[in-house]
Design a protein around this motif. Structure first.
Motif, PDB file in Angstrom:
ATOM      1  N   ALA A 103      -6.806   7.992  -0.271  1.00 25.46           N
ATOM      2  CA  ALA A 103      -8.212   8.210   0.065  1.00 25.46           C
ATOM      3  C   ALA A 103      -7.554   9.498   1.081  1.00 25.46           C
ATOM      4  O   ALA A 103      -8.206  10.772   1.395  1.00 25.46           O
ATOM      5  N   GLU A 104      -7.066   9.056   2.508  1.00 23.50           N
ATOM      6  CA  GLU A 104      -6.498  10.022   2.948  1.00 23.50           C
ATOM      7  C   GLU A 104      -5.358  11.062   2.462  1.00 23.50           C
ATOM      8  O   GLU A 104      -4.690  11.837   3.634  1.00 23.50           O
ATOM      9  N   GLY A 105      -4.857  11.086   1.654  1.00 24.70           N
ATOM     10  CA  GLY A 105      -3.905  11.603   0.697  1.00 24.70           C
ATOM     11  C   GLY A 105      -2.395  11.294   1.675  1.00 24.70           C
ATOM     12  O   GLY A 105      -1.582  12.133   1.385  1.00 24.70           O
ATOM     13  N   LEU A 106      -2.895  10.120   1.884  1.00 20.04           N
ATOM     14  CA  LEU A 106      -0.954   9.694   2.731  1.00 20.04           C
ATOM     15  C   LEU A 106      -0.107   8.367   2.124  1.00 20.04           C
ATOM     16  O   LEU A 106       0.867   8.164   1.977  1.00 20.04           O
ATOM     17  N   TRP A 107      -0.573   8.972   0.773  1.00 22.32           N
ATOM     18  CA  TRP A 107      -0.115   7.430   0.001  1.00 22.32           C
ATOM     19  C   TRP A 107       1.142   7.585  -0.603  1.00 22.32           C
ATOM     20  O   TRP A 107       1.739   9.130  -0.613  1.00 22.32           O
ATOM     21  N   SER A 108       2.512   7.496  -0.537  1.00 21.41           N
ATOM     22  CA  SER A 108       4.214   7.479  -0.979  1.00 21.41           C
ATOM     23  C   SER A 108       4.406   6.103  -1.929  1.00 21.41           C
ATOM     24  O   SER A 108       3.876   5.298  -1.592  1.00 21.41           O
ATOM     25  N   GLN A 109       5.354   6.244  -2.338  1.00 23.52           N
ATOM     26  CA  GLN A 109       6.189   5.566  -3.122  1.00 23.52           C
ATOM     27  C   GLN A 109       6.751   4.638  -1.994  1.00 23.52           C
ATOM     28  O   GLN A 109       7.443   3.034  -3.020  1.00 23.52           O
ATOM     29  N   TYR A 110       7.097   5.327  -1.333  1.00 29.77           N
ATOM     30  CA  TYR A 110       8.264   4.612   0.360  1.00 29.77           C
ATOM     31  C   TYR A 110       7.023   3.248   0.054  1.00 29.77           C
ATOM     32  O   TYR A 110       7.766   1.759   1.002  1.00 29.77           O
ATOM     33  N   LEU A 111       5.639   3.363   0.582  1.00 33.63           N
ATOM     34  CA  LEU A 111       4.587   2.645   1.046  1.00 33.63           C
ATOM     35  C   LEU A 111       4.286   1.604   0.163  1.00 33.63           C
ATOM     36  O   LEU A 111       3.893   0.462   0.538  1.00 33.63           O
ATOM     37  N   GLU A 112       4.309   1.955  -1.604  1.00 29.30           N
ATOM     38  CA  GLU A 112       4.328   0.799  -2.232  1.00 29.30           C
ATOM     39  C   GLU A 112       5.031   0.089  -2.279  1.00 29.30           C
ATOM     40  O   GLU A 112       4.503  -1.353  -2.246  1.00 29.30           O
ATOM     41  N   VAL A 113       6.741   0.232  -1.611  1.00 30.24           N
ATOM     42  CA  VAL A 113       7.175  -1.141  -1.454  1.00 30.24           C
ATOM     43  C   VAL A 113       7.276  -1.735  -0.843  1.00 30.24           C
ATOM     44  O   VAL A 113       7.819  -2.800  -0.379  1.00 30.24           O
ATOM     45  N   ALA A 114       6.899  -1.020   0.323  1.00 30.60           N
ATOM     46  CA  ALA A 114       6.592  -1.668   1.964  1.00 30.60           C
ATOM     47  C   ALA A 114       5.274  -2.554   1.632  1.00 30.60           C
ATOM     48  O   ALA A 114       5.875  -3.599   2.840  1.00 30.60           O
ATOM     49  N   ILE A 115       4.006  -1.805   1.597  1.00 32.34           N
ATOM     50  CA  ILE A 115       3.137  -3.024   1.901  1.00 32.34           C
ATOM     51  C   ILE A 115       2.383  -3.536   0.045  1.00 32.34           C
ATOM     52  O   ILE A 115       1.936  -4.059  -0.035  1.00 32.34           O
TER      53      ILE A 115
END
Length: 379
Positions: free
Chosen positions: A150-162
């Motif tokens: 929602a805040e435009g901060l999503w990343s493919q790296y966060l996908e595998v982190a959490i």
């Protein structure tokens, strides 16, 4: 001296490794304070870790505290090789919150070290300490994911982190890793790179963790930061995977709980007088090592076993040449990765195209073992 790179309790440890002899590479076992050549009984360490009982003495090479070791900076003594031979060399990434943030920063900065500081502060202001307490794949993690999107901060790296799936990739081809004392390589066209001190878990053909070692998963931050699709170019290069000095085999005195509680230390000492130190606590890992092993096994088999780098929380941001420029390697840097129960892995940095080329592959190993009459030992 060899003993200087061994675990603090080396007299009580069982340490499996490889040395280069005049005849070729040979598996060795340190046990009871002495080093034994196992090549007449097992031809490879991949075979050795598959044995339930590895107590065969072999040829006694002498007491560990009297043996010397050769290196890229000293030619006298035993040449330690990477303790891996036929094992597949895998790695898991973004397994610590700090590592996750740094990968997002690399992506947002597009590999530009100058822009990294501003991106780093912006992300920390938005998400604070939320990541460090998250269990990947949990409902809480999904809620944080929705907030970041929602805040435009999503990343493919966060996908595998959490997210539910870990990042598991192939770090290097079979037989391509280097050991203690070798040159470790960074690409000459990389201007932003760093060491990644890690624990490496070694698994047998059934996928059971049987021991652990130290590793340096050399990373080219500028290249991967341009695009995650450049992961292979950033990670798999000549001499870019270092493992050693030995595999510490699990037994009554050392096991997976020791891996979980390990502190991995890093020291970089440059020829320019620059010194950087840091440490990574395995207790802060986001995914348990056994979960990472299970995910590695989820869609594949490894008949010769595999080694798995577990990731690092250490992402150096120390300024080396100028304020805001961060850290990057220079040729000649001495890199020491250490942990009390795993010893010291020491290498010197070279350009990938200047480090010794990798020429000893599987076919060459089979020819060597056949010529020595050792293939029967591998049966």
């Amino acid at each position: 001296m060899l003993a200087e790179c061994l675990p603090a309790d080396w007299r009580d440890a069982r340490l499996l490794g490889r040395v280069m002899t005049s005849a070729g590479p040979s598996p060795v076992l340190a046990r009871g304070g002495r080093l034994y050549d196992l090549s007449s009984h097992v031809a490879t360490t991949a075979q050795a870790v598959a044995l339930d009982d590895l107590e065969t003495a072999g040829v006694d090479l002498g007491p560990l505290d009297e043996l010397t070791v050769a290196s890229a900076w000293s030619t006298q003594g035993l040449q330690l090789l990477s303790p891996l031979d036929l094992q597949c060399i895998k790695a898991s990434g973004v397994t610590f919150a700090v590592s996750a943030l740094e990968r997002v920063i690399e992506e947002r900065a597009r590999g530009d070290a100058d822009a990294a500081n501003a991106v780093r502060q912006s992300i920390l202001d938005r998400i604070g300490g939320d990541l460090k307490d998250l269990r990947p794949g949990s409902e809480q993690a999904e809620a944080v994911k929705a907030q970041l999107i929602a805040e435009g901060l999503w990343s493919q790296y966060l996908e595998v982190a959490i997210g539910p799936y870990a990042e598991i990739f192939t770090k290097a081809p079979v037989l391509a890793s280097v050991g203690w004392g070798a040159e470790v390589g960074v690409r000459a066209d990389s201007a932003w790179n760093n060491p990644e001190p890690e624990v490496v878990v070694i698994c047998d053909p059934a996928g059971r963790p049987v021991g652990a070692s130290l590793g340096n998963d050399v990373n080219l931050r500028d290249i991967e930061g341009r695009s995650a699709l450049l992961l292979g170019k950033a990670k798999d290069n000549n001499a870019s995977a270092s493992v050693g000095p030995f595999i510490r085999l699990f037994d009554d005195g050392f096991g997976m709980d020791d891996v979980r509680s390990a502190t991995v230390r890093l020291e970089v000492e440059g020829t320019d007088g620059f010194v950087m130190t840091g440490e990574s606590s395995m207790s802060l890992i986001s995914r348990d090592p056994e979960e990472l092993v299970r995910q590695t096994l989820s869609a594949h088999q490894y008949p010769d076993g595999f080694a798995l780098y577990l990731g690092t929380m250490f992402a150096p941001i120390d300024d080396r040449d100028a304020p805001g420029k961060g850290f990057t390697h220079k040729i000649g840097d001495r890199v020491r990765v250490s942990s009390e129960k795993l010893g010291v892995l020491e290498n010197i940095v070279a350009a990938c195209d200047q480090a010794p080329p990798w020429r000893f592959g599987v076919l060459e190993l089979m020819r060597n073992l056949a010529g020595r009459g050792l293939l029967g030992a591998a049966a």
